[in-house]
Design a protein around this motif. Structure first.
Motif, PDB file in Angstrom:
ATOM      1  N   THR A  80      12.224  10.155 -39.184  1.00 58.49           N
ATOM      2  CA  THR A  80      11.617   9.883 -40.492  1.00 58.49           C
ATOM      3  C   THR A  80      10.702   8.662 -40.454  1.00 58.49           C
ATOM      4  O   THR A  80       9.497   8.776 -40.698  1.00 58.49           O
ATOM      5  N   LEU A  81      11.255   7.500 -40.132  1.00 61.11           N
ATOM      6  CA  LEU A  81      10.436   6.283 -40.199  1.00 61.11           C
ATOM      7  C   LEU A  81       9.341   6.281 -39.134  1.00 61.11           C
ATOM      8  O   LEU A  81       8.202   5.892 -39.412  1.00 61.11           O
ATOM      9  N   GLY A  82       9.665   6.733 -37.913  1.00 56.59           N
ATOM     10  CA  GLY A  82       8.645   6.805 -36.859  1.00 56.59           C
ATOM     11  C   GLY A  82       7.486   7.698 -37.267  1.00 56.59           C
ATOM     12  O   GLY A  82       6.316   7.350 -37.097  1.00 56.59           O
ATOM     13  N   THR A  83       7.822   8.866 -37.841  1.00 51.61           N
ATOM     14  CA  THR A  83       6.794   9.806 -38.312  1.00 51.61           C
ATOM     15  C   THR A  83       5.985   9.188 -39.450  1.00 51.61           C
ATOM     16  O   THR A  83       4.750   9.323 -39.502  1.00 51.61           O
ATOM     17  N   TYR A  84       6.668   8.493 -40.353  1.00 53.10           N
ATOM     18  CA  TYR A  84       5.982   7.869 -41.494  1.00 53.10           C
ATOM     19  C   TYR A  84       4.993   6.808 -41.023  1.00 53.10           C
ATOM     20  O   TYR A  84       3.822   6.793 -41.440  1.00 53.10           O
ATOM     21  N   ILE A  85       5.449   5.911 -40.145  1.00 54.88           N
ATOM     22  CA  ILE A  85       4.579   4.817 -39.695  1.00 54.88           C
ATOM     23  C   ILE A  85       3.399   5.361 -38.886  1.00 54.88           C
ATOM     24  O   ILE A  85       2.250   4.979 -39.116  1.00 54.88           O
ATOM     25  N   LEU A  86       3.694   6.267 -37.935  1.00 55.53           N
ATOM     26  CA  LEU A  86       2.620   6.784 -37.086  1.00 55.53           C
ATOM     27  C   LEU A  86       1.543   7.464 -37.928  1.00 55.53           C
ATOM     28  O   LEU A  86       0.350   7.228 -37.746  1.00 55.53           O
ATOM     29  N   THR A  87       1.964   8.302 -38.856  1.00 57.76           N
ATOM     30  CA  THR A  87       0.992   9.051 -39.665  1.00 57.76           C
ATOM     31  C   THR A  87       0.197   8.130 -40.578  1.00 57.76           C
ATOM     32  O   THR A  87      -1.046   8.186 -40.604  1.00 57.76           O
ATOM     33  N   THR A  88       0.875   7.267 -41.321  1.00 56.21           N
ATOM     34  CA  THR A  88       0.141   6.403 -42.259  1.00 56.21           C
ATOM     35  C   THR A  88      -0.788   5.443 -41.516  1.00 56.21           C
ATOM     36  O   THR A  88      -1.909   5.193 -41.962  1.00 56.21           O
ATOM     37  N   ALA A  89      -0.348   4.957 -40.350  1.00 58.32           N
ATOM     38  CA  ALA A  89      -1.188   4.009 -39.602  1.00 58.32           C
ATOM     39  C   ALA A  89      -2.397   4.695 -38.958  1.00 58.32           C
ATOM     40  O   ALA A  89      -3.407   4.038 -38.684  1.00 58.32           O
ATOM     41  N   LEU A  90      -2.299   6.015 -38.723  1.00 55.20           N
ATOM     42  CA  LEU A  90      -3.409   6.735 -38.084  1.00 55.20           C
ATOM     43  C   LEU A  90      -4.329   7.434 -39.083  1.00 55.20           C
ATOM     44  O   LEU A  90      -5.336   8.022 -38.686  1.00 55.20           O
ATOM     45  N   ILE A  91      -4.018   7.356 -40.363  1.00 57.25           N
ATOM     46  CA  ILE A  91      -4.874   8.021 -41.367  1.00 57.25           C
ATOM     47  C   ILE A  91      -6.329   7.522 -41.303  1.00 57.25           C
ATOM     48  O   ILE A  91      -7.263   8.339 -41.367  1.00 57.25           O
ATOM     49  N   PRO A  92      -6.599   6.216 -41.131  1.00 60.74           N
ATOM     50  CA  PRO A  92      -8.003   5.791 -40.999  1.00 60.74           C
ATOM     51  C   PRO A  92      -8.720   6.451 -39.819  1.00 60.74           C
ATOM     52  O   PRO A  92      -9.895   6.831 -39.932  1.00 60.74           O
ATOM     53  N   ALA A  93      -8.034   6.622 -38.680  1.00 59.31           N
ATOM     54  CA  ALA A  93      -8.643   7.270 -37.508  1.00 59.31           C
ATOM     55  C   ALA A  93      -8.880   8.757 -37.773  1.00 59.31           C
ATOM     56  O   ALA A  93      -9.863   9.348 -37.318  1.00 59.31           O
ATOM     57  N   LEU A  94      -7.975   9.384 -38.536  1.00 62.04           N
ATOM     58  CA  LEU A  94      -8.141  10.800 -38.887  1.00 62.04           C
ATOM     59  C   LEU A  94      -9.336  10.985 -39.823  1.00 62.04           C
ATOM     60  O   LEU A  94     -10.090  11.955 -39.704  1.00 62.04           O
ATOM     61  N   LYS A  95      -9.516  10.055 -40.742  1.00 58.22           N
ATOM     62  CA  LYS A  95     -10.601  10.205 -41.734  1.00 58.22           C
ATOM     63  C   LYS A  95     -11.996  10.049 -41.123  1.00 58.22           C
ATOM     64  O   LYS A  95     -12.982  10.393 -41.760  1.00 58.22           O
ATOM     65  N   LYS A  96     -12.063   9.579 -39.878  1.00 57.38           N
ATOM     66  CA  LYS A  96     -13.362   9.479 -39.190  1.00 57.38           C
ATOM     67  C   LYS A  96     -13.769  10.822 -38.581  1.00 57.38           C
ATOM     68  O   LYS A  96     -14.903  10.991 -38.150  1.00 57.38           O
ATOM     69  N   ALA A  97     -12.823  11.773 -38.484  1.00 55.92           N
ATOM     70  CA  ALA A  97     -13.088  13.046 -37.818  1.00 55.92           C
ATOM     71  C   ALA A  97     -13.536  14.113 -38.803  1.00 55.92           C
ATOM     72  O   ALA A  97     -13.298  14.011 -40.011  1.00 55.92           O
TER      73      ALA A  97
END
Length: 250
Positions: A80-97
Motif C-alpha cells: 500500500t504505502l510503497g505503491t502510494y509513494i511511488l505513484t504520487t512521486a512519479l506523477i510529474p514524470a508521467l504528465k510529461k509523456a
C-alpha cells in the motif's frame, strides 16, 4: 525494472534482453517496503526521465506480523504505502509523456474485504497474512479510483491477474497452491491483461479508474456484499497515506 534483489533482477534482465533483443533495459534496486528508498528512487528518476507507463507489480504476503526498519507492518509498507509513494512521486514524470498510464496489479482477494481504515497496521486481534494482503489490495483499488478523478491526463487502472502458478503463490499460500495446482494459470496468462492495459489503444477507450480481469472491466464488489466504504472512509485512507508518505520524505 524496479527490483529488490540484484541477482534475480540481473537474471531477469538478461532473459528479457536475450528474448527481445532489446538492450535498452535498466535495473534499479529498491526495496518497496522502505518508504525512504522509494522516495529517493522516484525523486532521482523524475529529474531526468519521462515516464510513459508505470506498472505497480511489487507485492508481498508475509504471514507473520513483521515490522520494517521504519516501524511499519511489512505487507502494508510494501503493497500500500510503497505503491502510494511511488505513484504520487512519479506523477510529474508521467504528465510529461503522451498517453501516460498507471496499472496496479491488485487481486480478486480484495473482494473479500471491506476497507478498514482504523487498523491499517493490523495491530488489533490475531494477525492473518492473507487478510492483510486482501486489505492492501482493496486499498490499491481505492487509490487508483481516487487518482483517476484527480489526474485526468493519466489513464489509471487496476487489475486481477487470476490465480497464476508463481513462486509467490507457492511460498505464501502453499496449501492453496497444492490444492489448485492443476487449475492455476501460467505466468504469461497472468501477465496478459497487465500488458494489454499498458500498451493497447483499446484499454484507454475504457474510463480511467476501473478494475479489470481478462481485459474486461469487472465489479469491485461482490453482489449483495457489504464491502463498499463510505466516501469519508476513503478520504481517511488517503489522508493517512499522505501523512505516512510525508513522514518519510527525504
Amino acid at each position: 525494472m524496479v527490483c529488490r534483489n540484484k541477482g534475480r533482477a540481473d537474471a531477469a534482465k538478461d532473459e528479457i534482453v536475450e528474448k527481445s533483443k532489446n538492450q535498452n533495459i535498466h535495473v534499479h534496486i529498491v526495496d518497496m517496503s522502505s518508504a525512504k528508498q522509494v522516495w529517493e528512487f522516484a525523486q532521482t528518476f523524475s529529474q531526468s526521465n519521462i515516464l510513459h507507463v508505470l506498472i505497480n507489480n511489487a507485492g508481498c504476503m508475509v504471514n507473520q506480523r513483521e515490522l520494517t526498519e521504519e516501524g511499519l507492518e511489512k505487507n502494508f509498507a510494501t503493497n500500500t504505502l510503497g505503491t502510494y509513494i511511488l505513484t504520487t512521486a512519479l506523477i510529474p514524470a508521467l504528465k510529461k509523456a503522451e498517453d501516460p498510464r498507471v496499472v496496479t496489479v491488485s487481486s480478486g482477494g480484495m473482494l473479500t474485504q471491506k476497507l478498514n481504515v482504523d487498523d491499517l497496521q493490523f495491530e488489533k486481534g490475531a494477525f492473518d497474512g492473507t487478510m492483510a494482503y486482501a486489505q492492501n489490495k482493496r486499498q490499491q483499488v481505492i487509490m487508483i479510483e481516487r487518482w483517476a478523478t484527480q489526474h485526468k491526463e493519466i489513464h489509471f487502472s487496476s487489475m486481477h491477474p487470476g490465480w497464476a502458478d508463481t513462486p509467490a503463490v507457492q511460498t505464501s499460500m502453499p496449501s492453496f497452491h497444492a490444492k489448485m495446482q492443476s487449475k492455476l494459470r501460467t505466468e504469461a496468462m497472468g501477465a496478459d491483461t497487465v500488458v494489454w492495459l499498458a500498451v493497447s489503444a483499446a484499454a484507454t477507450k475504457q474510463p480511467s479508474g476501473l478494475f479489470f480481469q481478462d481485459r474486461k472491466a469487472v465489479a469491485t464488489h461482490l453482489p449483495l456484499a457489504f464491502s463498499r466504504p463510505t466516501p469519508q472512509e476513503e478520504e481517511k485512507l488517503l489522508a493517512a497515506l499522505e501523512e505516512f508518505a510525508l513522514k518519510f520524505k527525504p
